[in-house]
Design a protein around this motif. Structure first.
Motif, PDB file in Angstrom:
ATOM      1  N   LYS A  55       0.834  -1.214   0.000  1.00 13.28           N
ATOM      2  CA  LYS A  55       0.000   0.000   0.000  1.00 13.28           C
ATOM      3  C   LYS A  55       0.861   1.253   0.000  1.00 13.28           C
ATOM      4  O   LYS A  55       0.578   2.214  -0.722  1.00 13.28           O
ATOM      5  CB  LYS A  55      -0.909   0.037   1.233  1.00 13.28           C
ATOM      6  CG  LYS A  55      -2.153  -0.778   1.126  1.00 13.28           C
ATOM      7  CD  LYS A  55      -2.984  -0.565   2.398  1.00 13.28           C
ATOM      8  CE  LYS A  55      -4.200  -1.437   2.418  1.00 13.28           C
ATOM      9  NZ  LYS A  55      -4.974  -1.272   3.659  1.00 13.28           N
ATOM     10  N   ARG A  56       1.910   1.251   0.827  1.00 11.93           N
ATOM     11  CA  ARG A  56       2.811   2.403   0.912  1.00 11.93           C
ATOM     12  C   ARG A  56       3.453   2.700  -0.446  1.00 11.93           C
ATOM     13  O   ARG A  56       3.547   3.843  -0.863  1.00 11.93           O
ATOM     14  CB  ARG A  56       3.906   2.136   1.951  1.00 11.93           C
ATOM     15  CG  ARG A  56       3.923   3.123   3.087  1.00 11.93           C
ATOM     16  CD  ARG A  56       5.068   2.932   4.057  1.00 11.93           C
ATOM     17  NE  ARG A  56       5.437   1.575   4.427  1.00 11.93           N
ATOM     18  CZ  ARG A  56       4.827   0.851   5.364  1.00 11.93           C
ATOM     19  NH1 ARG A  56       3.804   1.344   6.022  1.00 11.93           N
ATOM     20  NH2 ARG A  56       5.241  -0.365   5.631  1.00 11.93           N
ATOM     21  N   VAL A  57       3.886   1.664  -1.121  1.00 13.67           N
ATOM     22  CA  VAL A  57       4.500   1.834  -2.441  1.00 13.67           C
ATOM     23  C   VAL A  57       3.479   2.398  -3.426  1.00 13.67           C
ATOM     24  O   VAL A  57       3.785   3.316  -4.201  1.00 13.67           O
ATOM     25  CB  VAL A  57       5.095   0.504  -2.960  1.00 13.67           C
ATOM     26  CG1 VAL A  57       5.505   0.619  -4.422  1.00 13.67           C
ATOM     27  CG2 VAL A  57       6.280   0.086  -2.097  1.00 13.67           C
ATOM     28  N   ALA A  58       2.273   1.873  -3.407  1.00 10.56           N
ATOM     29  CA  ALA A  58       1.229   2.370  -4.307  1.00 10.56           C
ATOM     30  C   ALA A  58       0.964   3.855  -4.075  1.00 10.56           C
ATOM     31  O   ALA A  58       0.825   4.628  -5.028  1.00 10.56           O
ATOM     32  CB  ALA A  58      -0.054   1.558  -4.142  1.00 10.56           C
ATOM     33  N   VAL A  59       0.897   4.259  -2.815  1.00  9.13           N
ATOM     34  CA  VAL A  59       0.691   5.670  -2.487  1.00  9.13           C
ATOM     35  C   VAL A  59       1.851   6.501  -3.024  1.00  9.13           C
ATOM     36  O   VAL A  59       1.656   7.548  -3.641  1.00  9.13           O
ATOM     37  CB  VAL A  59       0.504   5.872  -0.962  1.00  9.13           C
ATOM     38  CG1 VAL A  59       0.586   7.337  -0.581  1.00  9.13           C
ATOM     39  CG2 VAL A  59      -0.822   5.276  -0.513  1.00  9.13           C
ATOM     40  N   GLN A  60       3.082   6.040  -2.789  1.00  8.45           N
ATOM     41  CA  GLN A  60       4.272   6.755  -3.268  1.00  8.45           C
ATOM     42  C   GLN A  60       4.264   6.902  -4.783  1.00  8.45           C
ATOM     43  O   GLN A  60       4.659   7.939  -5.317  1.00  8.45           O
ATOM     44  CB  GLN A  60       5.553   6.021  -2.845  1.00  8.45           C
ATOM     45  CG  GLN A  60       5.879   6.154  -1.386  1.00  8.45           C
ATOM     46  CD  GLN A  60       6.414   7.539  -1.050  1.00  8.45           C
ATOM     47  OE1 GLN A  60       7.139   8.143  -1.814  1.00  8.45           O
ATOM     48  NE2 GLN A  60       6.023   8.037   0.107  1.00  8.45           N
ATOM     49  N   LEU A  61       3.812   5.858  -5.476  1.00 12.20           N
ATOM     50  CA  LEU A  61       3.782   5.898  -6.942  1.00 12.20           C
ATOM     51  C   LEU A  61       2.553   6.624  -7.483  1.00 12.20           C
ATOM     52  O   LEU A  61       2.500   6.935  -8.668  1.00 12.20           O
ATOM     53  CB  LEU A  61       3.807   4.468  -7.508  1.00 12.20           C
ATOM     54  CG  LEU A  61       5.088   3.662  -7.283  1.00 12.20           C
ATOM     55  CD1 LEU A  61       4.900   2.238  -7.795  1.00 12.20           C
ATOM     56  CD2 LEU A  61       6.279   4.335  -7.958  1.00 12.20           C
ATOM     57  N   GLY A  62       1.566   6.860  -6.631  1.00 15.31           N
ATOM     58  CA  GLY A  62       0.344   7.514  -7.073  1.00 15.31           C
ATOM     59  C   GLY A  62      -0.505   6.630  -7.964  1.00 15.31           C
ATOM     60  O   GLY A  62      -1.115   7.092  -8.929  1.00 15.31           O
ATOM     61  N   ILE A  63      -0.555   5.328  -7.625  1.00 18.63           N
ATOM     62  CA  ILE A  63      -1.352   4.382  -8.414  1.00 18.63           C
ATOM     63  C   ILE A  63      -2.503   3.844  -7.576  1.00 18.63           C
ATOM     64  O   ILE A  63      -2.465   3.879  -6.341  1.00 18.63           O
ATOM     65  CB  ILE A  63      -0.495   3.209  -8.954  1.00 18.63           C
ATOM     66  CG1 ILE A  63       0.095   2.383  -7.801  1.00 18.63           C
ATOM     67  CG2 ILE A  63       0.592   3.731  -9.891  1.00 18.63           C
ATOM     68  CD1 ILE A  63       0.815   1.117  -8.245  1.00 18.63           C
ATOM     69  N   LYS A  64      -3.532   3.340  -8.256  1.00 23.13           N
ATOM     70  CA  LYS A  64      -4.637   2.683  -7.566  1.00 23.13           C
ATOM     71  C   LYS A  64      -4.126   1.408  -6.910  1.00 23.13           C
ATOM     72  O   LYS A  64      -3.131   0.826  -7.348  1.00 23.13           O
ATOM     73  CB  LYS A  64      -5.743   2.323  -8.556  1.00 23.13           C
ATOM     74  CG  LYS A  64      -6.395   3.507  -9.233  1.00 23.13           C
ATOM     75  CD  LYS A  64      -7.389   3.012 -10.263  1.00 23.13           C
ATOM     76  CE  LYS A  64      -7.780   4.116 -11.214  1.00 23.13           C
ATOM     77  NZ  LYS A  64      -8.421   3.611 -12.418  1.00 23.13           N
TER      78      LYS A  64
END
Length: 173
Positions: A55-64
């Motif tokens: 989840k943290r990585v997704a937030v950092q990348l700005g992806i769903k």
């Protein structure tokens, strides 16, 4: 570019896969496959930590980001198979079964039904026309875990790390 659902474990390889595909212009959605949550005697299952990392990585990348719960199917297709093989005196390979039955069947079918055009994973492998090819990095090649994945599944799968070599602490071309 394509709508790609990336299987994200929370680790470096799947996170880099998502970042590379986003950088290439794909519409990326990260998917955590919740396959096993049970602690074993003397071993704590880190699934919640892995999910938080993904989840943290997704937030950092700005992806769903999505979670697919495959725990029942994983137990039936992978764990029960592994136990039966041991009971029969054979040495099972649960990674091969997980790839065949969960990642490149159940995940693929679920992602396609959910709007994906392709899936991607952090495996070190390559494909061409539905054929599985060794990764550029012989030390990281994972095609031996993927040999039972169907041609149809490979045609819908991206393995961006297959073109890279991995050295301690970084991947580079």
């Amino acid at each position: 570019m394509s709508r790609v659902y990336v299987g994200m474990s929370g680790g470096v390889d799947s996170s880099l896969t998502a970042a590379l595909l986003k950088e290439q212009g794909h519409e990326v959605t990260g998917v955590y496959m919740k396959n096993w949550t049970q602690d074993l005697p003397g071993m704590r299952c880190p699934w919640a930590d892995d999910l938080a990392d993904a989840k943290r990585v997704a937030v950092q990348l700005g992806i769903k980001f999505k979670v697919y719960d495959f725990e029942a199917e994983y137990k039936h297709k992978v764990v029960d198979y592994m136990i039966a093989e041991y009971q029969a005196g054979r040495t099972p390979n649960p990674d091969i079964m997980c790839n065949q039955e969960v990642k490149f069947k159940l995940f693929l079918d679920t992602a396609l039904a959910d709007g994906a055009e392709l899936i991607a994973t952090g495996h070190y492998a390559r494909t061409e026309g539905g054929r599985l090819l060794r990764a550029v990095d012989d030390n990281k090649d994972q095609t031996y875990f993927l040999y039972r994945v169907t041609k149809e599944a490979l045609e819908k799968t991206l393995f961006p790390l297959g073109e890279y070599t991995k050295q301690i602490g970084r991947a580079h071309v």
